[in-house]
Design a protein around this motif. Sequence first.
Motif, short mmCIF file in Angstrom:
data_model
loop_
_atom_site.label_atom_id
_atom_site.label_comp_id
_atom_site.label_asym_id
_atom_site.label_seq_id
_atom_site.Cartn_x
_atom_site.Cartn_y
_atom_site.Cartn_z
N SER A 110 0.85 -1.19 0.00
CA SER A 110 0.00 0.00 0.00
C SER A 110 0.88 1.25 0.00
N ASN A 111 0.35 2.33 -0.47
CA ASN A 111 1.10 3.57 -0.58
C ASN A 111 0.57 4.62 0.39
N SER A 112 1.49 5.36 0.99
CA SER A 112 1.09 6.51 1.80
C SER A 112 0.93 7.72 0.88
N SER A 113 0.32 8.75 1.38
CA SER A 113 0.12 9.94 0.56
C SER A 113 0.40 11.19 1.39
N ALA A 114 0.75 12.25 0.70
CA ALA A 114 1.04 13.52 1.36
C ALA A 114 0.53 14.65 0.48
N TRP A 115 0.37 15.81 1.07
CA TRP A 115 -0.10 16.95 0.29
C TRP A 115 0.25 18.25 0.99
N VAL B 244 -3.01 36.33 2.29
CA VAL B 244 -4.24 35.72 1.78
C VAL B 244 -4.39 34.28 2.26
N TYR B 245 -3.28 33.55 2.40
CA TYR B 245 -3.33 32.11 2.64
C TYR B 245 -2.56 31.71 3.90
N SER B 246 -2.86 30.51 4.36
CA SER B 246 -2.03 29.80 5.33
C SER B 246 -1.76 28.41 4.76
N TYR B 247 -0.73 27.72 5.28
CA TYR B 247 -0.24 26.50 4.64
C TYR B 247 -0.01 25.40 5.66
N LEU B 248 -0.21 24.15 5.22
CA LEU B 248 0.02 23.00 6.07
C LEU B 248 0.53 21.85 5.21
N LEU B 249 1.55 21.15 5.71
CA LEU B 249 2.07 19.96 5.06
C LEU B 249 1.49 18.74 5.76
N ASN B 250 0.83 17.85 5.02
CA ASN B 250 0.12 16.71 5.60
C ASN B 250 0.69 15.40 5.08
N TRP B 251 0.54 14.34 5.92
CA TRP B 251 0.93 12.98 5.51
C TRP B 251 -0.03 11.98 6.13
N ARG B 252 -0.44 10.99 5.35
CA ARG B 252 -1.28 9.90 5.86
C ARG B 252 -0.52 8.59 5.65
N PRO B 253 -0.09 7.91 6.74
CA PRO B 253 0.74 6.71 6.61
C PRO B 253 0.06 5.57 5.86
N VAL B 254 -1.22 5.31 6.13
CA VAL B 254 -2.01 4.24 5.52
C VAL B 254 -1.63 2.87 6.08
N VAL B 255 -0.35 2.63 6.33
CA VAL B 255 0.13 1.31 6.74
C VAL B 255 0.70 1.37 8.15
N THR B 256 0.41 0.36 8.96
CA THR B 256 1.02 0.22 10.28
C THR B 256 2.24 -0.68 10.18
#
Length: 311
Positions: free
Chosen positions: A146-151, A191-203
């Motif tokens: 499985s793949n994790s994802s970030a944005w 105008v904006y604020s920013y956040l770096l996110n990550w979802r592991p998906v896998v334990t």
Amino acid sequence: MADYTVRFVSTPGAARAALLIALLATTGVPARADAQSAVGHRATSGEAAPGLPAALQSAPDDPSVAPGRDATWDLLAAAPVLHDWRISGSALKPRENDVSYTVNSTGGCTYVTAGDASTVWNAVPNLPDGAVVNTLRMYSYDTSGSNSSAWLTVYDLYGGFVQEFNVTSSGNTGNGFTDSATINHTVDYSVYSYLLNWRPVVTGSTMQLCGFRVFYTIPLLVPGPPLNLSASASSGTVTISWAPPSSGGDADSYVLEAGSAPGLANLAVVPVTATSFSAAGVPHGSFYLRVRGVNATGTGPASAEVHLVVP
């Protein structure tokens, strides 16, 4: 740089002004041929994404490169306008308390040991205001199916979602990185604020986040006003000099303006590569002079104006 000299022939009456216009308008030193090179780029969200060169977007790591540097970094660093913000994976924290996690033996990579692997982790990116974000890169150790994802997520100042840029790991590959090179966003904290996110998906340690790198360019500003403009006349020879701007971007060349009244450039607009200009045999008259810096982005504001009377 050397001065550039233009000789004028004294001509009576209105013909003098016409002669001055013709000579100054055609005898200035040309701007450098590379003045329009891509030193910088002020991108907007409506333009095509510059991204990274195609050869760099998926280049594999070189095992001969010391830890902490990937094989493409030397090439990226060779482009002087390309910068990056980096963060190790262990710096990101899960939003929920029901997630247990640890780090690898070096402490830079992190992974979920128990709990909800779908929980989002986050960090606040430190990006300069006005920077143009080109690429989000995720470094990972991934041997999971499985793949994790970030944005990278953009919010308005009220917390409302505006836009996000995604990147996904590639399973069963071990150490590596993946890019999202379709970003073309200008950072604007008004105008904006920013956040770096990550979802592991896998334990488990088959999915480890080792870090992020956000590549961006700093747009080249137009030069500020040149300083200390001065002009003198002696025996029909006019000498004009100035100092480079102390604000804005660097000037590749300059434009000298001459007018018959304050604020006008109706007599001449002359490109000059030096910070001085001279002309001999200038006819009698009253001239208002100012100079502007020029670079690849454009022409900057005028210097303080000087009034020169040629007796």
